[in-house]
Scaffold this active site. Structure first.
Site, PDB file in Angstrom:
ATOM      1  N   ASP A  30       0.729  -1.304   0.005  1.00 12.50           N
ATOM      2  CA  ASP A  30      -0.002  -0.076  -0.029  1.00 12.50           C
ATOM      3  C   ASP A  30       0.972   1.253  -0.074  1.00 12.50           C
ATOM      4  O   ASP A  30       2.156   1.170   0.129  1.00 12.50           O
ATOM      5  CB  ASP A  30      -0.924   0.089   1.347  1.00 12.50           C
ATOM      6  CG  ASP A  30      -0.342   0.104   2.453  1.00 12.50           C
ATOM      7  OD1 ASP A  30       0.836   0.185   2.748  1.00 12.50           O
ATOM      8  OD2 ASP A  30      -0.830  -0.181   3.567  1.00 12.50           O
ATOM      9  N   ASP A  45      -2.888   8.428  -1.824  1.00 13.52           N
ATOM     10  CA  ASP A  45      -4.218   8.987  -1.826  1.00 13.52           C
ATOM     11  C   ASP A  45      -4.473   9.459  -0.505  1.00 13.52           C
ATOM     12  O   ASP A  45      -3.770   9.263   0.687  1.00 13.52           O
ATOM     13  CB  ASP A  45      -5.421   7.834  -2.265  1.00 13.52           C
ATOM     14  CG  ASP A  45      -5.150   6.694  -1.180  1.00 13.52           C
ATOM     15  OD1 ASP A  45      -4.229   6.320  -0.722  1.00 13.52           O
ATOM     16  OD2 ASP A  45      -6.456   6.465  -0.814  1.00 13.52           O
ATOM     17  N   ASP A  89      -7.665  -7.513   1.654  1.00 15.43           N
ATOM     18  CA  ASP A  89      -6.732  -7.268   2.514  1.00 15.43           C
ATOM     19  C   ASP A  89      -7.453  -6.854   3.891  1.00 15.43           C
ATOM     20  O   ASP A  89      -8.396  -6.055   3.924  1.00 15.43           O
ATOM     21  CB  ASP A  89      -5.616  -6.680   2.119  1.00 15.43           C
ATOM     22  CG  ASP A  89      -5.866  -5.282   2.604  1.00 15.43           C
ATOM     23  OD1 ASP A  89      -5.142  -4.728   3.491  1.00 15.43           O
ATOM     24  OD2 ASP A  89      -6.307  -4.440   1.774  1.00 15.43           O
ATOM     25  N   CYS A 146     -12.426 -28.116   9.662  1.00 16.99           N
ATOM     26  CA  CYS A 146     -11.282 -27.459   9.098  1.00 16.99           C
ATOM     27  C   CYS A 146     -10.032 -28.475   9.306  1.00 16.99           C
ATOM     28  O   CYS A 146      -9.852 -29.226   9.764  1.00 16.99           O
ATOM     29  CB  CYS A 146     -10.733 -26.455  10.265  1.00 16.99           C
ATOM     30  SG  CYS A 146      -9.367 -25.544   9.511  1.00 16.99           S
ATOM     31  N   CYS A 175      -6.670 -27.504   8.855  1.00 16.06           N
ATOM     32  CA  CYS A 175      -5.501 -27.024   8.819  1.00 16.06           C
ATOM     33  C   CYS A 175      -4.702 -27.478   9.981  1.00 16.06           C
ATOM     34  O   CYS A 175      -5.237 -28.706  10.728  1.00 16.06           O
ATOM     35  CB  CYS A 175      -5.875 -25.200   9.427  1.00 16.06           C
ATOM     36  SG  CYS A 175      -6.220 -25.167  11.085  1.00 16.06           S
ATOM     37  N   CYS A 189      -6.182 -27.341  13.645  1.00 16.47           N
ATOM     38  CA  CYS A 189      -7.358 -28.336  13.906  1.00 16.47           C
ATOM     39  C   CYS A 189      -6.897 -29.766  13.747  1.00 16.47           C
ATOM     40  O   CYS A 189      -7.689 -30.514  14.448  1.00 16.47           O
ATOM     41  CB  CYS A 189      -8.427 -27.768  13.002  1.00 16.47           C
ATOM     42  SG  CYS A 189      -9.137 -26.158  13.418  1.00 16.47           S
ATOM     43  N   HIS A 216      -4.579 -20.772  11.938  1.00 15.61           N
ATOM     44  CA  HIS A 216      -5.799 -21.382  11.653  1.00 15.61           C
ATOM     45  C   HIS A 216      -6.916 -20.462  10.982  1.00 15.61           C
ATOM     46  O   HIS A 216      -7.658 -20.461  10.045  1.00 15.61           O
ATOM     47  CB  HIS A 216      -6.731 -21.663  13.035  1.00 15.61           C
ATOM     48  CG  HIS A 216      -8.282 -21.971  12.736  1.00 15.61           C
ATOM     49  ND1 HIS A 216      -8.798 -23.012  12.209  1.00 15.61           N
ATOM     50  CD2 HIS A 216      -9.046 -21.047  12.852  1.00 15.61           C
ATOM     51  CE1 HIS A 216     -10.036 -22.797  12.071  1.00 15.61           C
ATOM     52  NE2 HIS A 216     -10.394 -21.686  12.608  1.00 15.61           N
TER      53      HIS A 216
END
Length: 372
Positions: free
Chosen positions: A93, A147, A267, A305, A307, A310, A336
């Protein structure tokens, strides 16, 4: 051009877009959620872990990296990709949002913004040209124009003057941006909560023909229905053949609603921040791991889940880590939450592919506990 967007399909049920963004460091499948690595690191995560959960692109922050360790040092290191050992795409950014959030510590002029560092109070000045110079040194695949992000609420006259300055700064950014084969520069549409000002901003920026466009000035405190309303009239103003990026949005409901309104990129620090504070996003809604109800819960955070967290640990163990102030707890919850959002966006892409995104939203919201 460094950045090229490929529209693959539009969902017949919702109008949402499925696409690909081609960058110098690989192809990004959209819609996409980008984890935030503010200071050249996604907090608590290694690059290898990010790849394991299939993060396609990360975001870093120009303002923070300019102050520490400095863009010249990162340039000497071979750019941000080498410095942080990340070989996939990076978006930076412009630093505008951070500078404007400094409040009394900054002064806006036509030339740019004078501000005091939040670290040591030292004086600095960032102009549109300086923002491009810093991001060029960082070597990100996608850089953002400098900006002005107006607060919410803000009156009409202020927002109008602000967006017109943003347009003038965007022109200066484009003139300063010469590394067009390796880095793409996106414009940022402003205009607050005023439809005619959003239209004015979009029209002015489209004339500059950036390779991608962002919607700025949302998720700054306004109610979500207002954000969705602004998206409904702003997204159609953006080119169909270029990426559309909604800045600073990361709650599951806002991601899905944003996609339905035509957004490709998102994001937010939300999943990592709440993870470090002990809150998990799960298919059954939020789980606050410190709650006493998890003391003897030998179930995973989210039974649906896959992941590492988990598959490997229980709620009882995670609660123990937080109660004992162990760093591993922060890491496991962060992993997670990022996996959850990245997987959710994968499911969103599949739903678009199969023309059933509205059905997906309905079932997701019911399980998560959101109102439709």
């Amino acid at each position: 051009m460094a950045i090229r967007y490929e529209l693959i399909k539009e969902c017949k049920q919702s109008g949402a877009r499925l696409g690909k963004i081609h960058t110098p460091h690989g192809v990004i499948e959209t819609p996409i959620f980008m984890p935030v690595g503010t200071q050249a690191t996604v907090k608590a995560m290694t690059p290898e872990e990010l790849k394991d959960i299939e993060a396609q692109i990360i975001l870093s922050n120009t303002y923070h990296l300019y102050l520490r360790p400095g863009h010249e040092l990162i340039k000497k290191a071979g750019g941000l990709h080498k410095f942080m050992n990340w070989d996939k795409p990076i978006l930076t950014d412009s630093g505008g949002f951070q500078v404007f959030s400094l409040g009394d510590l900054r002064k806006i002029t036509e030339e740019g913004v004078e501000f005091r560092s939040h670290l040591d109070g030292s004086k600095h000045f960032i102009s549109p040209e300086k923002a491009v110079e810093i991001q060029t040194a960082l070597g990100s695949d996608i850089m953002m124009a400098f900006d002005e992000c107006p607060p919410y609420p803000a009156d009409y006259d202020y927002v109008k003057k602000s967006l017109e300055r943003t347009t003038r700064w965007a022109k200066r950014c484009k003139e300063a941006h010469t590394n067009t084969e390796k880095q793409g520069l996106f414009g940022i549409i402003q205009g607050g909560m005023f439809e005619d000002l959003r239209r004015q901003s979009a029209e002015e920026l489209l004339e500059l023909d950036f390779p991608g466009y962002a919607v700025g000035g949302l998720s700054v405190g306004e109610p979500k229905p207002i954000m969705y309303e602004v998206l409904e009239y702003t997204a159609p103003l953006m080119p169909k053949d270029k990426p559309r990026y909604l800045m600073g949005v990361g709650s599951p409901d806002a991601l899905i609603e944003g996609v339905i309104r035509g957004i490709d990129m998102f994001d937010c620090v939300l999943p990592t921040r709440i993870g470090r504070n002990g809150t998990a996003m799960t298919s059954q809604g939020k789980v606050v791991i410190k709650n006493a109800s998890n003391t003897e819960s030998f179930e995973p955070l989210d039974p649906e889940c896959g992941c590492y967290t988990c598959k490997t640990y229980t709620k009882a163990y995670l609660r123990h880590l937080f109660k004992a102030n162990e760093i591993l707890g922060l890491r496991l919850m962060t992993l997670h939450n990022l996996h959850f959002l990245i997987k959710m966006m994968e499911e969103v892409r599949q739903a678009i592919r199969e023309d059933r995104l509205l059905d997906y939203r309905k079932s997701f919201f019911e399980k998560y506990g959101y109102d439709l």
